[in-house]
Scaffold this motif. Structure first.
Motif, PDB file in Angstrom:
ATOM      1  N   LEU A 262      46.544  41.408  37.318  1.00 14.15           N
ATOM      2  CA  LEU A 262      45.870  42.442  36.528  1.00 14.15           C
ATOM      3  C   LEU A 262      44.411  42.587  36.941  1.00 14.15           C
ATOM      4  O   LEU A 262      43.906  43.686  37.128  1.00 14.15           O
ATOM      5  CB  LEU A 262      45.921  42.055  35.052  1.00 14.15           C
ATOM      6  N   ALA A 264      43.097  41.913  39.698  1.00 11.73           N
ATOM      7  CA  ALA A 264      42.900  42.394  41.066  1.00 11.73           C
ATOM      8  C   ALA A 264      43.072  43.902  41.167  1.00 11.73           C
ATOM      9  O   ALA A 264      42.573  44.506  42.110  1.00 11.73           O
ATOM     10  CB  ALA A 264      43.875  41.690  42.008  1.00 11.73           C
ATOM     11  N   SER A 265      43.758  44.543  40.215  1.00  9.53           N
ATOM     12  CA  SER A 265      43.934  45.997  40.350  1.00  9.53           C
ATOM     13  C   SER A 265      42.584  46.678  40.153  1.00  9.53           C
ATOM     14  O   SER A 265      41.854  46.351  39.231  1.00  9.53           O
ATOM     15  CB  SER A 265      44.918  46.549  39.329  1.00  9.53           C
ATOM     16  N   PRO A 266      42.290  47.631  41.024  1.00 11.18           N
ATOM     17  CA  PRO A 266      40.990  48.293  40.951  1.00 11.18           C
ATOM     18  C   PRO A 266      40.845  49.072  39.653  1.00 11.18           C
ATOM     19  O   PRO A 266      41.806  49.674  39.174  1.00 11.18           O
ATOM     20  CB  PRO A 266      41.018  49.268  42.139  1.00 11.18           C
ATOM     21  N   ARG A 267      39.646  49.032  39.074  1.00 15.01           N
ATOM     22  CA  ARG A 267      39.364  49.804  37.875  1.00 15.01           C
ATOM     23  C   ARG A 267      38.087  50.596  38.066  1.00 15.01           C
ATOM     24  O   ARG A 267      37.127  50.077  38.617  1.00 15.01           O
ATOM     25  CB  ARG A 267      39.205  48.878  36.686  1.00 15.01           C
ATOM     26  N   PHE A 268      38.090  51.813  37.568  1.00 12.87           N
ATOM     27  CA  PHE A 268      36.952  52.705  37.776  1.00 12.87           C
ATOM     28  C   PHE A 268      35.630  52.061  37.387  1.00 12.87           C
ATOM     29  O   PHE A 268      35.458  51.603  36.263  1.00 12.87           O
ATOM     30  CB  PHE A 268      37.141  54.002  36.980  1.00 12.87           C
ATOM     31  N   PHE A 269      34.709  52.027  38.336  1.00 14.63           N
ATOM     32  CA  PHE A 269      33.316  51.649  38.123  1.00 14.63           C
ATOM     33  C   PHE A 269      33.115  50.233  37.621  1.00 14.63           C
ATOM     34  O   PHE A 269      32.037  49.874  37.195  1.00 14.63           O
ATOM     35  CB  PHE A 269      32.623  52.647  37.173  1.00 14.63           C
ATOM     36  N   GLU A 270      34.169  49.427  37.669  1.00 16.08           N
ATOM     37  CA  GLU A 270      33.936  48.031  37.328  1.00 16.08           C
ATOM     38  C   GLU A 270      33.738  47.280  38.625  1.00 16.08           C
ATOM     39  O   GLU A 270      34.342  47.617  39.631  1.00 16.08           O
ATOM     40  CB  GLU A 270      35.131  47.464  36.563  1.00 16.08           C
ATOM     41  N   PRO A 271      32.867  46.255  38.614  1.00  8.05           N
ATOM     42  CA  PRO A 271      32.711  45.487  39.849  1.00  8.05           C
ATOM     43  C   PRO A 271      34.029  44.811  40.198  1.00  8.05           C
ATOM     44  O   PRO A 271      34.856  44.556  39.316  1.00  8.05           O
ATOM     45  CB  PRO A 271      31.633  44.452  39.488  1.00  8.05           C
ATOM     46  N   ILE A 272      34.236  44.558  41.481  1.00  8.73           N
ATOM     47  CA  ILE A 272      35.462  43.876  41.891  1.00  8.73           C
ATOM     48  C   ILE A 272      35.515  42.523  41.190  1.00  8.73           C
ATOM     49  O   ILE A 272      34.565  41.761  41.214  1.00  8.73           O
ATOM     50  CB  ILE A 272      35.491  43.690  43.413  1.00  8.73           C
ATOM     51  N   ALA A 273      36.642  42.270  40.545  1.00  9.65           N
ATOM     52  CA  ALA A 273      36.743  41.080  39.704  1.00  9.65           C
ATOM     53  C   ALA A 273      36.788  39.816  40.559  1.00  9.65           C
ATOM     54  O   ALA A 273      37.039  39.859  41.751  1.00  9.65           O
ATOM     55  CB  ALA A 273      37.985  41.168  38.838  1.00  9.65           C
ATOM     56  N   GLU A 274      36.530  38.710  39.894  1.00  5.19           N
ATOM     57  CA  GLU A 274      36.691  37.397  40.514  1.00  5.19           C
ATOM     58  C   GLU A 274      38.116  37.315  41.054  1.00  5.19           C
ATOM     59  O   GLU A 274      39.081  37.565  40.330  1.00  5.19           O
ATOM     60  CB  GLU A 274      36.457  36.331  39.434  1.00  5.19           C
ATOM     61  N   THR A 275      38.258  37.022  42.332  1.00  3.81           N
ATOM     62  CA  THR A 275      39.586  37.149  42.916  1.00  3.81           C
ATOM     63  C   THR A 275      40.362  35.849  42.875  1.00  3.81           C
ATOM     64  O   THR A 275      39.790  34.767  42.785  1.00  3.81           O
ATOM     65  CB  THR A 275      39.487  37.606  44.381  1.00  3.81           C
ATOM     66  N   LEU A 276      41.662  36.022  42.957  1.00  2.00           N
ATOM     67  CA  LEU A 276      42.571  34.891  43.060  1.00  2.00           C
ATOM     68  C   LEU A 276      42.349  34.270  44.443  1.00  2.00           C
ATOM     69  O   LEU A 276      42.379  34.965  45.444  1.00  2.00           O
ATOM     70  CB  LEU A 276      43.992  35.435  42.941  1.00  2.00           C
TER      71      LEU A 276
ATOM     72  N   VAL C 202      47.357  43.705  46.334  1.00  2.00           N
ATOM     73  CA  VAL C 202      46.131  43.940  45.547  1.00  2.00           C
ATOM     74  C   VAL C 202      45.245  42.707  45.489  1.00  2.00           C
ATOM     75  O   VAL C 202      44.018  42.810  45.531  1.00  2.00           O
ATOM     76  CB  VAL C 202      46.416  44.391  44.097  1.00  2.00           C
ATOM     77  N   ALA C 206      41.422  42.716  46.977  1.00  2.00           N
ATOM     78  CA  ALA C 206      40.173  42.382  46.297  1.00  2.00           C
ATOM     79  C   ALA C 206      39.361  41.398  47.131  1.00  2.00           C
ATOM     80  O   ALA C 206      38.150  41.549  47.296  1.00  2.00           O
ATOM     81  CB  ALA C 206      40.478  41.796  44.914  1.00  2.00           C
ATOM     82  N   ALA C 231      39.825  54.661  42.313  1.00  2.00           N
ATOM     83  CA  ALA C 231      39.268  53.588  41.497  1.00  2.00           C
ATOM     84  C   ALA C 231      38.594  52.566  42.402  1.00  2.00           C
ATOM     85  O   ALA C 231      37.477  52.106  42.137  1.00  2.00           O
ATOM     86  CB  ALA C 231      40.371  52.938  40.674  1.00  2.00           C
ATOM     87  N   SER C 234      35.358  53.879  43.647  1.00  2.00           N
ATOM     88  CA  SER C 234      34.270  53.831  42.674  1.00  2.00           C
ATOM     89  C   SER C 234      33.689  52.423  42.586  1.00  2.00           C
ATOM     90  O   SER C 234      32.539  52.238  42.219  1.00  2.00           O
ATOM     91  CB  SER C 234      34.771  54.279  41.303  1.00  2.00           C
ATOM     92  N   GLN C 235      34.504  51.430  42.940  1.00  2.00           N
ATOM     93  CA  GLN C 235      34.022  50.051  42.849  1.00  2.00           C
ATOM     94  C   GLN C 235      33.153  49.654  44.036  1.00  2.00           C
ATOM     95  O   GLN C 235      32.278  48.823  43.900  1.00  2.00           O
ATOM     96  CB  GLN C 235      35.214  49.087  42.776  1.00  2.00           C
TER      97      GLN C 235
END
Ligand SMILES: Nc1ncnc2c1ncn2[C@@H]1O[C@H](COP(=O)(O)OP(=O)(O)OP(=O)(O)O)[C@@H](O)[C@H]1O
Ligand SMILES: Nc1ncnc2c1ncn2[C@@H]1O[C@H](COP(=O)(O)OP(=O)(O)O)[C@@H](O)[C@H]1O
Ligand code: SF4
Ligand code: SF4
Ligand SMILES: [Mg+2]
Ligand SMILES: [Mg+2]
Lengths: 327, 298, 332
Positions: A262, A264-276, C202, C206, C231, C234-235
């Motif tokens: 979850l 890892a899925s890109p989300r609008f304008f959120e910074p890239i999350a801490e990755t696995l 995915v 990332a 998306a 945008s990131q």
């Protein structure tokens, strides 16, 4: 839907591939290695249900589908179609299986004979099951093409004359031709343009509602899973690690792997999350304990010794984790 | 809806409806050798079909005033030891060349298709037996194989066709089987099975068309080989019987005079070399045109 | 954002432009065998900025990347316009010799499919060492030292052992890491990444995106991403260029273009994006017009819900509007 008749049932299915080391090892000094593509899979798909199968590539999704459809023999366990072993269906049952279950392949182009026109490709299951007279075939194919948003003149074109998205549509039209009750799709929309993907997703959703199709859908996109499927099964290294209603699972994942997917899925304008960290290992000669332990942020001592079974939690959800995210 | 990628699409269309001339015109720029070779091969074919109108003399007409005459206005390519016009004999000889070349390749391709298909679709003992049979044919060069056959069947043009055709079954069967195995593993064959399409129908509609096409390309390449083997048989006196104007036979007849009147062997020899080279280039060109992998690299 | 509205005159109207761009495309048109593939493409990219090219398949995204890499210089391709890069006024007029000093050294590229971009016959060490030796003149020992450094910074553990590996022995994600290490070997000022993660999961996507961003930022380099996931764009992108059928339809800071988009096509693309909570998707009908059959006026008109008679007859010019460039008669 939980009381509808089960269409597919997988009972503790295992699939082990023997990996030949090649060369000198053939002389018998070492036994071939075992690749456990599927390990203890239990899954029921009921009529009218829609199930998404998600997980990283190499987690065994395609193998599961192949076992389900009887294309690959399982090493252990049973695959049932409407209560009967898929490998040994009687002729009658097999005929109904061939007509009621349609598959959409991951590589749509490869699943269509390049030397046949769309008319013959889509017409093949119609002719096979004698669903209409030869004189009506063209109209029927045109209706199917219209249903997937393609003009009738597509019938006279070869797959090589169609774009990637169009080929997918023809493959879907072909899958619908035998008026199936169940559609099994392997990554049917991945690698397509966002616009084509959205068009196809709407198409599939419409069919689901209009025809009451049962859907088994492999995808690596959780958003696609939630758009199309009521239930979800998350796979990792040959096991189902979490399953339940899609919306709930994605809103409150219990398994650390589901949460990682979850995030890892890109989300609008959120910074890239801490990755696995790391990558999915190969399922050869797996160490004991939880298969996800090597990448799991919650891994504890017991995770490396005990393999967590897929168990029902108090919230009626199934998860295979010793320390699920219940907080 | 609009077609996204036209580049792939109209290539497909053009492939399907090529008028030979337009095709050649487009190719002349890109592949001059292929075009020249095609023109030469077609010229030979034309000569074979219209030999009585094209050739200045009858093939066996003997001019007693011009024995072993060098090329002249009356005999453009000279005459042989019987005073027969070499040009006319070469022209009539193209009929044998093409008859033998085409017929034996048809026999080889048909036999190869049957055996290759059977071997590709079966398992166990049947497959094993068929492949050992193919190996046996392949173990001997086609010329040796054909000689062995002629020694059993006896000489004559029909026998040459059978012998050369039989010798070609081996290589054809090999490639057909490889193609069948490859096509059989494709998703569209599995997909048809999943729909309940029965086995014969799958073979007929899905496997055969995808095998026959490469086979046809292979056949164009092998015509040259068939011609060479049949000419060699005649040269050795094992094939077509005199006085038929067969090229191999003519080369053999001129052999005794090679140092004094080189044109008796030289003219049919040159014709043979020219035709074989041209056919090989044509065969390669056809393969290149239809093999997507080679085409992509161009 | 470093953009500002200046009154610099291009063909029609003032555009939002950079004061000191690293890369500037000005009215670049490209035709393949007489078929127009790019039509008057203009955009700027500042130093240290990331720019995303988005649009449907066949819109011309990869073509722009190839132009920027100087890889489309064949007789079958006609190129017009001006491409300014750093101190070079117009690279399109530059002879091949000039490009050779830039390509791989100051402009580098990462491809979509690492498996086919890497040579299967050579080890990772050889392919990574090659630009170091050839372009930077490193000796044996220095090449090895630097290669290990590069692989480590690309997140490959056990870098020393990986040098001897062949591409097929690596997973897709690791191959892409090697590609990144190769592309960054000469510390380029501009990195082009054509769908660097669409062949990957995915989770790996990332990781790779984070890697590219951190490496690019550490070098203060600029980066052009070709992406089809809005998306994701945008990131990772400061600026966005939306392409439709070879034309720029909207370009500017990611915030304005993606959050407050004004072009109907950008809105259409956004309506195709599927997120976890998406209930309904309303994608535009149909697809890109066929190459030989471009509509006369606005190329998006046949699929546009706002289209009017004006749209069907006249091409909307690219003009500045609310902090972005836009080509539409009826934005909003
Ligand atoms: N080698 C080629 N020869 C002819 N036309 C080409 C070639 N490569 C690309 N094109 C055409 O140029 C246009 C732009 O292609 P391009 O590859 O830049 O698209 P893209 O936006 O990168 O698409 P995708 O998202 O599918 O990668 C398309 O119409 C395409 O068909
Ligand atoms: N025919 C096969 N022989 C050996 N290994 C296989 C075969 N098919 C799949 N596998 C292995 O099984 C595992 C699961 O593969 P697959 O079902 O294709 O995963 P997914 O569809 O989730 O990407 C992988 O490790 C893959 O390498
Ligand atoms: S069992 Fe342990 S290692 Fe496995 S997922 Fe749960 S917390 Fe992580
Ligand atoms: S110019 Fe007209 S047709 Fe084109 S995008 Fe704008 S409103 Fe739509
Ligand atoms: Mg798969
Ligand atoms: Mg591209």
């Amino acid at each position: 839907m939980s009381d509808a008749a089960p269409i597919f049932r997988l009972l503790d299915v295992e699939k082990v591939y023997q990996i030949d080391r090649g060369g000198w090892s053939r002389l018998g000094r070492r036994p071939p290695r075992q690749l456990a593509a599927l390990d203890g899979i239990r899954l029921t798909v009921r009529a009218g249900d829609s199930v998404a199968l998600v997980g990283e590539s190499g987690s065994g999704k395609s193998t599961l589908l192949r076992v389900l459809l009887g294309l690959t023999e399982s090493s252990d366990g049973r695959a049932l179609y409407r209560g009967d072993d898929i490998e040994t269906l009687t002729d009658d049952k097999r005929r109904s299986f061939q007509r009621d279950v349609a598959m959409i392949y991951q590589d749509a182009r490869a699943s269509l004979n390049p030397r046949l026109k769309a008319l013959d490709l889509i017409g093949e299951p119609i002719r096979q099951h004698a669903l209409c007279r030869e004189s009506e075939l063209r109209d029927r194919v045109a209706a199917l093409l219209a249903r997937v948003g393609m003009p009738a003149d597509t019938a006279d074109r070869y797959p090589g004359q169609l774009s990637g998205g169009q080929v997918r549509r023809v493959a879907i039209a072909r899958a619908l031709a035998s008026e199936p009750k169940v559609i099994v799709a392997d990554e049917a929309v991945s690698g397509l343009d966002v616009s084509t993907q959205a068009q196809l997703l709407n198409l599939l959703r419409g069919l689901q509602h209009e025809m009451g199709l049962t859907l088994m859908f492999i995808t690596h996109d959780l958003a696609v899973a939630s758009y199309l499927c009521r239930r979800i099964a998350v796979m990792y290294l040959g096991r189902i690690v979490e399953t339940g209603p899609t919306k709930e699972v994605l809103r409150h994942p219990l398994h650390p792997y589901t949460r990682a997917l979850l995030n890892a899925s890109p989300r609008f304008f959120e910074p890239i999350a801490e990755t696995l960290p790391g990558e999915i290992p190969s399922p050869i000669d797996l160490p004991p304990g939880c298969r996800f332990a090597g990448r799991c942020p919650r891994a504890a001592q017991d995770c490396r010794t005990h393999e967590p079974p897929l168990a029902t939690t108090h919230t009626k959800r199934e998860v295979a984790c010793l320390h699920p995210l219940i907080d | 809806m609009a077609i996204r990628d036209l580049s792939g699409a109209d290539r497909g269309v053009r492939l399907r409806a090529p008028t030979l001339l337009r095709f050649l015109a487009r190719q002349l720029d890109a592949r001059p050798f292929f075009v020249i070779a095609t023109v030469i091969s077609l010229a030979f074919l034309f000569a074979a079909i219209f030999a009585p109108w094209v050739a200045p003399y009858a093939p066996n007409f003997q001019d007693p005033d011009a024995l072993m005459a060098p090329p002249s206005a009356a005999h453009w390519c000279g005459t042989d030891s019987f005073g027969q016009d070499l040009l006319s004999r070469v022209i009539f000889g193209t009929r044998y060349v093409f008859l033998i070349g085409f017929s034996s390749v048809v026999i080889g391709a048909a036999g190869g298709l049957a055996i290759g298909l059977a071997a590709g679709l079966t398992h166990g003992a049947v497959e094993w037996g068929l492949m050992r049979f193919v190996d046996a044919i392949l173990a001997l060069p086609s010329l040796i194989m054909a000689i062995a056959f002629i020694s059993i069947l006896g000489p004559g043009i029909d026998k040459v066709i059978y012998a050369v055709g039989f010798a070609m079954i081996g290589p054809f069967a090999r490639t057909v089987r490889a193609d069948v195995l490859q096509v059989r593993a494709q998703a569209f064959v599995e997909a048809a099975g999943l729909m309940g399409v029965d086995r014969l129908r799958i073979i007929w509609r899905h496997i055969l068309p995808n095998v026959v096409f490469p086979l046809a390309v292979q056949a164009t390449i092998r015509i040259a080989e068939a011609i060479l083997v049949s000419s060699a048989l005649s040269f050795l006196g094992l094939g077509v019987v005199p006085p038929a104007p067969d090229w191999g036979l003519m080369i053999s007849e001129g052999r005794a005079f090679i140092s004094i009147v080189p044109w008796i062997s030289g003219v049919p020899g040159a014709a043979l070399a020219l035709l074989l080279i041209s056919l090989s280039i044509v065969g390669d060109g056809v393969r290149e045109q239809f093999d997507p992998k080679l085409r992509a690299n161009r | 954002m470093m953009t500002q509205q200046s009154a610099r005159q291009t063909n029609v109207l003032p555009l939002t432009r950079h004061r000191d761009p690293l890369l500037s495309f000005a009215d670049i048109s490209l035709a393949r065998n007489g078929h127009s593939v790019l039509d008057r493409v203009s955009f700027d990219l500042g130093r240290g900025e990331t720019l995303g090219l988005v649009g449907e398949s066949g819109a011309g995204k990869s073509t722009i990347a190839l132009v920027a890499m100087g890889l489309l210089r064949s007789p079958a391709v006609t190129l017009e316009g001006r491409m300014q890069f750093a101190e070079h006024g117009n690279l399109l007029a530059e002879p091949e010799a000039g490009w050779a000093t830039l390509r791989g050294r100051r402009i580098a590229m990462i491809f979509q499919d690492p498996a086919s971009a890497l040579n299967p016959c050579f080890t990772v060490g050889r392919q990574l060492g090659d630009p170091l030796r050839r372009l930077l003149g490193f000796d044996q020992a220095a090449t090895r030292r630097r290669s290990i450094e590069l692989l480590e910074s690309a997140g490959l553990n056990d870098a020393e052992a990986r040098l001897a590996a062949f591409p097929h022995e690596l997973s897709g994600g690791m191959q892409q890491r090697v590609m990144i290490a190769i592309a960054l070997a000469c510390n380029p000022e501009l990195l082009l990444a054509d769908e660097p993660t669409s062949a990957l999961d995915v989770t790996i996507q990332a990781q790779i995106m984070q890697l590219i961003l951190s490496q690019v930022r550490a070098r203060n380099a600029s980066c052009i991403f070709v992406l089809h996931d809005l998306a994701l764009a945008s990131q990772v992108c400061d600026r966005i260029v939306v392409l439709y059928a070879g034309q720029v339809v909207e370009s500017g800071p990611a915030e304005s273009v993606l959050r407050r988009s004004l072009h109907p096509y950008t809105n259409a693309l956004k309506s195709c994006v599927i997120e976890l909570d998406t209930e309904t998707l309303t994608p535009p009908e149909g697809g890109l017009p066929a190459i030989g059959a471009m509509p006369a006026g606005c190329r998006f008109a046949p699929r546009c819900s706002r289209a009017t008679a004006l749209c069907a007859s006249q091409t909307p010019p690219l003009r500045a509007l609310e902090g972005r460039d836009i080509a539409c008669w009826h934005p909003g």
